[in-house]
Structures are given as structure tokens and as C-alpha cells.
Write a protein that holds these residues in place. Sequence first.
Motif, PDB file in Angstrom:
ATOM      1  N   GLU A 104     -18.828  79.238 -40.343  1.00 10.29           N
ATOM      2  CA  GLU A 104     -18.607  78.220 -41.367  1.00 10.29           C
ATOM      3  C   GLU A 104     -17.463  77.293 -40.981  1.00 10.29           C
ATOM      4  O   GLU A 104     -17.525  76.085 -41.202  1.00 10.29           O
ATOM      5  N   HIS A 105     -16.423  77.858 -40.369  1.00 10.79           N
ATOM      6  CA  HIS A 105     -15.285  77.040 -39.927  1.00 10.79           C
ATOM      7  C   HIS A 105     -15.723  76.087 -38.818  1.00 10.79           C
ATOM      8  O   HIS A 105     -15.363  74.888 -38.843  1.00 10.79           O
ATOM      9  N   VAL A 106     -16.488  76.583 -37.858  1.00 11.40           N
ATOM     10  CA  VAL A 106     -16.968  75.731 -36.765  1.00 11.40           C
ATOM     11  C   VAL A 106     -17.836  74.612 -37.326  1.00 11.40           C
ATOM     12  O   VAL A 106     -17.711  73.446 -36.916  1.00 11.40           O
ATOM     13  N   ALA A 107     -18.698  74.939 -38.274  1.00  6.47           N
ATOM     14  CA  ALA A 107     -19.560  73.920 -38.875  1.00  6.47           C
ATOM     15  C   ALA A 107     -18.726  72.873 -39.612  1.00  6.47           C
ATOM     16  O   ALA A 107     -19.004  71.670 -39.521  1.00  6.47           O
ATOM     17  N   GLU A 108     -17.717  73.322 -40.323  1.00  5.65           N
ATOM     18  CA  GLU A 108     -16.850  72.393 -41.058  1.00  5.65           C
ATOM     19  C   GLU A 108     -16.074  71.495 -40.098  1.00  5.65           C
ATOM     20  O   GLU A 108     -15.955  70.283 -40.319  1.00  5.65           O
ATOM     21  N   VAL A 109     -15.559  72.067 -39.020  1.00  6.34           N
ATOM     22  CA  VAL A 109     -14.833  71.274 -38.022  1.00  6.34           C
ATOM     23  C   VAL A 109     -15.773  70.264 -37.380  1.00  6.34           C
ATOM     24  O   VAL A 109     -15.403  69.098 -37.177  1.00  6.34           O
ATOM     25  N   SER A 110     -17.002  70.680 -37.086  1.00  5.93           N
ATOM     26  CA  SER A 110     -17.983  69.746 -36.505  1.00  5.93           C
ATOM     27  C   SER A 110     -18.268  68.607 -37.465  1.00  5.93           C
ATOM     28  O   SER A 110     -18.348  67.439 -37.062  1.00  5.93           O
ATOM     29  N   ARG A 111     -18.431  68.931 -38.758  1.00  4.98           N
ATOM     30  CA  ARG A 111     -18.692  67.911 -39.771  1.00  4.98           C
ATOM     31  C   ARG A 111     -17.510  66.942 -39.856  1.00  4.98           C
ATOM     32  O   ARG A 111     -17.685  65.719 -39.892  1.00  4.98           O
ATOM     33  N   LEU A 112     -16.294  67.496 -39.866  1.00  5.20           N
ATOM     34  CA  LEU A 112     -15.102  66.634 -39.944  1.00  5.20           C
ATOM     35  C   LEU A 112     -14.949  65.778 -38.689  1.00  5.20           C
ATOM     36  O   LEU A 112     -14.583  64.594 -38.789  1.00  5.20           O
ATOM     37  N   ASN A 113     -15.231  66.340 -37.516  1.00  2.00           N
ATOM     38  CA  ASN A 113     -15.142  65.561 -36.276  1.00  2.00           C
ATOM     39  C   ASN A 113     -16.157  64.427 -36.271  1.00  2.00           C
ATOM     40  O   ASN A 113     -15.856  63.317 -35.828  1.00  2.00           O
ATOM     41  N   ALA A 114     -17.348  64.681 -36.773  1.00  2.00           N
ATOM     42  CA  ALA A 114     -18.364  63.629 -36.849  1.00  2.00           C
ATOM     43  C   ALA A 114     -17.915  62.545 -37.813  1.00  2.00           C
ATOM     44  O   ALA A 114     -18.103  61.342 -37.548  1.00  2.00           O
ATOM     45  N   ARG A 115     -17.306  62.934 -38.912  1.00  6.56           N
ATOM     46  CA  ARG A 115     -16.815  61.962 -39.899  1.00  6.56           C
ATOM     47  C   ARG A 115     -15.672  61.122 -39.307  1.00  6.56           C
ATOM     48  O   ARG A 115     -15.617  59.906 -39.502  1.00  6.56           O
ATOM     49  N   ILE A 116     -14.780  61.780 -38.571  1.00  2.81           N
ATOM     50  CA  ILE A 116     -13.666  61.063 -37.925  1.00  2.81           C
ATOM     51  C   ILE A 116     -14.203  60.080 -36.899  1.00  2.81           C
ATOM     52  O   ILE A 116     -13.752  58.932 -36.824  1.00  2.81           O
ATOM     53  N   ALA A 118     -17.167  58.674 -36.864  1.00  2.00           N
ATOM     54  CA  ALA A 118     -17.820  57.572 -37.580  1.00  2.00           C
ATOM     55  C   ALA A 118     -16.774  56.607 -38.142  1.00  2.00           C
ATOM     56  O   ALA A 118     -16.954  55.383 -38.077  1.00  2.00           O
ATOM     57  N   THR A 119     -15.691  57.131 -38.653  1.00  2.00           N
ATOM     58  CA  THR A 119     -14.620  56.283 -39.190  1.00  2.00           C
ATOM     59  C   THR A 119     -13.991  55.456 -38.079  1.00  2.00           C
ATOM     60  O   THR A 119     -13.700  54.270 -38.260  1.00  2.00           O
ATOM     61  N   ARG A 120     -13.792  56.070 -36.908  1.00  2.00           N
ATOM     62  CA  ARG A 120     -13.220  55.335 -35.770  1.00  2.00           C
ATOM     63  C   ARG A 120     -14.149  54.198 -35.338  1.00  2.00           C
ATOM     64  O   ARG A 120     -13.688  53.088 -35.040  1.00  2.00           O
ATOM     65  N   ARG A 121     -15.456  54.503 -35.273  1.00  2.00           N
ATOM     66  CA  ARG A 121     -16.414  53.455 -34.892  1.00  2.00           C
ATOM     67  C   ARG A 121     -16.400  52.311 -35.910  1.00  2.00           C
ATOM     68  O   ARG A 121     -16.418  51.132 -35.545  1.00  2.00           O
ATOM     69  N   GLU A 122     -16.352  52.672 -37.180  1.00  2.00           N
ATOM     70  CA  GLU A 122     -16.321  51.663 -38.241  1.00  2.00           C
ATOM     71  C   GLU A 122     -15.054  50.817 -38.141  1.00  2.00           C
ATOM     72  O   GLU A 122     -15.109  49.571 -38.233  1.00  2.00           O
ATOM     73  N   ASN A 123     -13.921  51.461 -37.915  1.00  2.00           N
ATOM     74  CA  ASN A 123     -12.657  50.724 -37.777  1.00  2.00           C
ATOM     75  C   ASN A 123     -12.678  49.826 -36.547  1.00  2.00           C
ATOM     76  O   ASN A 123     -12.170  48.690 -36.591  1.00  2.00           O
ATOM     77  N   ALA A 124     -13.258  50.323 -35.455  1.00  2.00           N
ATOM     78  CA  ALA A 124     -13.336  49.502 -34.247  1.00  2.00           C
ATOM     79  C   ALA A 124     -14.223  48.285 -34.495  1.00  2.00           C
ATOM     80  O   ALA A 124     -13.910  47.172 -34.042  1.00  2.00           O
ATOM     81  N   THR A 125     -15.307  48.491 -35.229  1.00  2.00           N
ATOM     82  CA  THR A 125     -16.191  47.370 -35.555  1.00  2.00           C
ATOM     83  C   THR A 125     -15.462  46.352 -36.414  1.00  2.00           C
ATOM     84  O   THR A 125     -15.549  45.128 -36.175  1.00  2.00           O
TER      85      THR A 125
END
Length: 137
Positions: A104-116, A118-125
Motif C-alpha cells: 500500500e505504501h509503494v502504491a501510494e508513493v507511486s500515485r504521489l510521484n505520478a501526481r508530482i 504531472a504537476t511539474r509538466r503542467e508548471n513547465a507548460t
Amino acid sequence: MTAWAQSLIRLTNYEVETLQKRMAEVAARRADAEMKLVILDAEAEAERGNATGDPQHAMMLQAYMNGWKLRRAHSEGLLQALLREEEGARDALTAAFEELKKFEHVAEVSRLNARIAATRRENATFDEMGLRRRNGS
């Protein structure tokens, strides 16, 4: 959350549930064995009480007590085996639960990393759009 993480969590949840059922079964068998010991002790007390009032009963009490000791020793042995089985089931359940928490921790970290990401890509755009607007418009 990725499919592999979800599958691992689902499998581990199933294992935890199975071990919880096993733990409950062992606990019920242990309770039955403990009750059997209590009943054996109560029967022995009743026989002792009967022997005080009846001389013929008193003569047979020693034979009964010998049989009672054997039955009690057997029941205590079963109880000890059940206690060891319960301890093993508890350890297995603890290990499975810890494994579930890791997944569950690995899944949560993966979800948070994907969100981070996506946020970086959005900010770069947005930064690129801002630079183009400032330079070109």
C-alpha cells in the motif's frame, strides 16, 4: 495507481483475510480445549464429592483419578499444541499485514510521484506559455 500494485494489494488482502479466518478457527479450537479442561476438573471434583458419601465409590475413586490424569494430560498436550499453532498463525498474520502495508505504501508513493510529475509538466507548460506571451505577444 498501477495495475500491478493493485493486484498485489488485492492478493495480499486475500492472504490477510485467509489468515484471519485461520486465526479465528484456532482460537475457537483453543477455547474448546480450555473448556474441556474445565469440565474434566469439574467432573473430578464431583467424583471426589461422591466418594465422600459412598464407600464403594471411594474404592473406585483411585482408578477414576488415574484415568482422569491421563485424559487431562492428553487435553493439556492438545491445548499446548493449539497454543503453538495460534502463535504461528499470529506471526503469519502479522507478516502478511506488514507486507500489505508495504504494498500500500509503494502504491501510494507511486500515485504521489505520478501526481508530482504531472504537476511539474503542467508548471513547465505554463512557464513556457508565459515566456512565449512575454516574448512574442
